[in-house]
Design an enzyme around this catalytic site. Sequence first.
Site, PDB file in Angstrom:
ATOM      1  N   ASP A   1       0.817  -1.212   0.000  1.00 35.75           N
ATOM      2  CA  ASP A   1       0.000   0.000   0.000  1.00 35.75           C
ATOM      3  C   ASP A   1       0.853   1.267   0.000  1.00 35.75           C
ATOM      4  O   ASP A   1       0.419   2.315  -0.478  1.00 35.75           O
ATOM      5  CB  ASP A   1      -0.920  -0.003   1.225  1.00 35.75           C
ATOM      6  CG  ASP A   1      -1.947  -1.131   1.165  1.00 35.75           C
ATOM      7  OD1 ASP A   1      -2.123  -1.708   0.077  1.00 35.75           O
ATOM      8  OD2 ASP A   1      -2.557  -1.437   2.204  1.00 35.75           O
ATOM      9  N   GLY A   2       2.055   1.174   0.547  1.00 35.18           N
ATOM     10  CA  GLY A   2       2.926   2.343   0.598  1.00 35.18           C
ATOM     11  C   GLY A   2       3.301   2.870  -0.771  1.00 35.18           C
ATOM     12  O   GLY A   2       3.539   4.072  -0.936  1.00 35.18           O
TER      13      GLY A   2
ATOM     14  N   ASP B   1      -4.652  11.793  23.170  1.00 37.38           N
ATOM     15  CA  ASP B   1      -3.388  11.644  22.447  1.00 37.38           C
ATOM     16  C   ASP B   1      -3.398  12.365  21.112  1.00 37.38           C
ATOM     17  O   ASP B   1      -2.332  12.593  20.535  1.00 37.38           O
ATOM     18  CB  ASP B   1      -3.078  10.162  22.222  1.00 37.38           C
ATOM     19  CG  ASP B   1      -2.519   9.492  23.465  1.00 37.38           C
ATOM     20  OD1 ASP B   1      -2.259  10.213  24.448  1.00 37.38           O
ATOM     21  OD2 ASP B   1      -2.356   8.258  23.465  1.00 37.38           O
TER      22      ASP B   1
ATOM     23  N   ASN C   1      -4.561   9.007   2.772  1.00 34.63           N
ATOM     24  CA  ASN C   1      -5.092   8.284   3.928  1.00 34.63           C
ATOM     25  C   ASN C   1      -5.605   9.223   5.007  1.00 34.63           C
ATOM     26  O   ASN C   1      -6.802   9.296   5.258  1.00 34.63           O
ATOM     27  CB  ASN C   1      -4.028   7.353   4.513  1.00 34.63           C
ATOM     28  CG  ASN C   1      -4.126   5.944   3.970  1.00 34.63           C
ATOM     29  OD1 ASN C   1      -5.049   5.615   3.233  1.00 34.63           O
ATOM     30  ND2 ASN C   1      -3.185   5.113   4.322  1.00 34.63           N
TER      31      ASN C   1
END
Length: 425
Positions: free
Chosen positions: A171-172, A281, A251
């Site tokens: 996917d990268g 966070d 994304n």
Amino acid sequence: MTDQISLLHDSDVTAQNDFVYDVVEPQDDGSNDSSMESNPQNRVLRRTRSLNAPSPVQTFGPCGRIMKNSAMVMTIQDPASQMLTWYKPPLTVLVIKKVRDSSVLPPFVQMVTWLIEEKRMVVFVEASVLEDPALARDPRFQGVRDRLQTFRDGTDELQDRIDFIICLGGDGTLLYASLLFQQSVPPVMAFHLGSLGFLTPFEFDNFQEQVTTVLEGHAALTLRSRLRCVIVRKNEEGQPTEPPTNLLVLNEVVVDRGPSPYLSNIDLFIDGKHVTSVQGDGLIVSTPTGSTAYAVAAGASMIHPSVPAIMITPICPHSLSFRPIVVPAGVELKIKANSNARSTAYVSFDGRNQQELRVGDSLKVTTSIYPVPSICAADQITDWFDSLAECLHWNVRKRQKHLDELSDLAHSSSNDTLDSFDRDS
């Protein structure tokens, strides 16, 4: 309502201005003759040929209606109509391979050699690929090495030079292709040669047949929306300190506390209205494509990439009632560090380009007009659900046994007790 639903004619093929490819649907069967058009009672209403489905009805009852402003009217994408066709045969192809993975080198050499020698295409690769020592020892690669065109990320402009993209890896590689094209993106064909493969639906075994089919214009498209992210930096007096940073992400954009031990304290605005303050966070703002990445790991739902939406997901919020939400794709989000925050925030884009977000700075996020046209192996629905099942094991469990298989229980009487079962055993 006559301007909302039109008859299907052979000449009614339209294209969205931002794309270099057309959108087509199956041909008309010729059933719309003049008698039907002259008599509204006999008129057959069908889906218009456009990138979007017909707009929703704009009148509600005898009195209510939406103002006649196309920018205010929601349109719904029709995934079944997103088919790729070429205005002219593609001549240049960019081949992106996964880095630091020797197993991808043989398929890469096989792909570029076939594209050059069989398809007579101009093949672009990243300049660093030619510097790979493993490729330098491959005799077959040496035969095509001098015929490859190269580029360097951040130095050379690819925007108007590439007709088609092929990704070899995980996917990268698709995320990297999105990063290279910060405006209109050529159609992307992604082969699964990596770890997960959620966004890479093609297998490499019969790549010649699959690539030929796409080059002939027989392929479905998934238009994966991207987020346009703009960082505006201002000093304490509210004056700009540097030019805005503008990036498109496929994304998600993540705002978190970075190395600070304190909770992040972030203000969230939607269309200029303060919605909430995020204490925890951090915050994930994702596309539907990104909903199955970082967002789903943080507890969000999974959204099909053709749904026009933006997902907002808190990361470990300091409140049990702070749940992920989905907002319309057309809104503009503004995120900034609260003036009473104990520390600054940090923002990253698709896991890259991490930057500090200080008090006074703001991050604006909205849906970009430039999606990533991802080519489907089958179609938009089949590819997505196959990825859910194969990569994420969505709803994968052992089947419940049929009653006939439970012989001990099926043939037992109501008078049987645990003691009787123990004696029989």
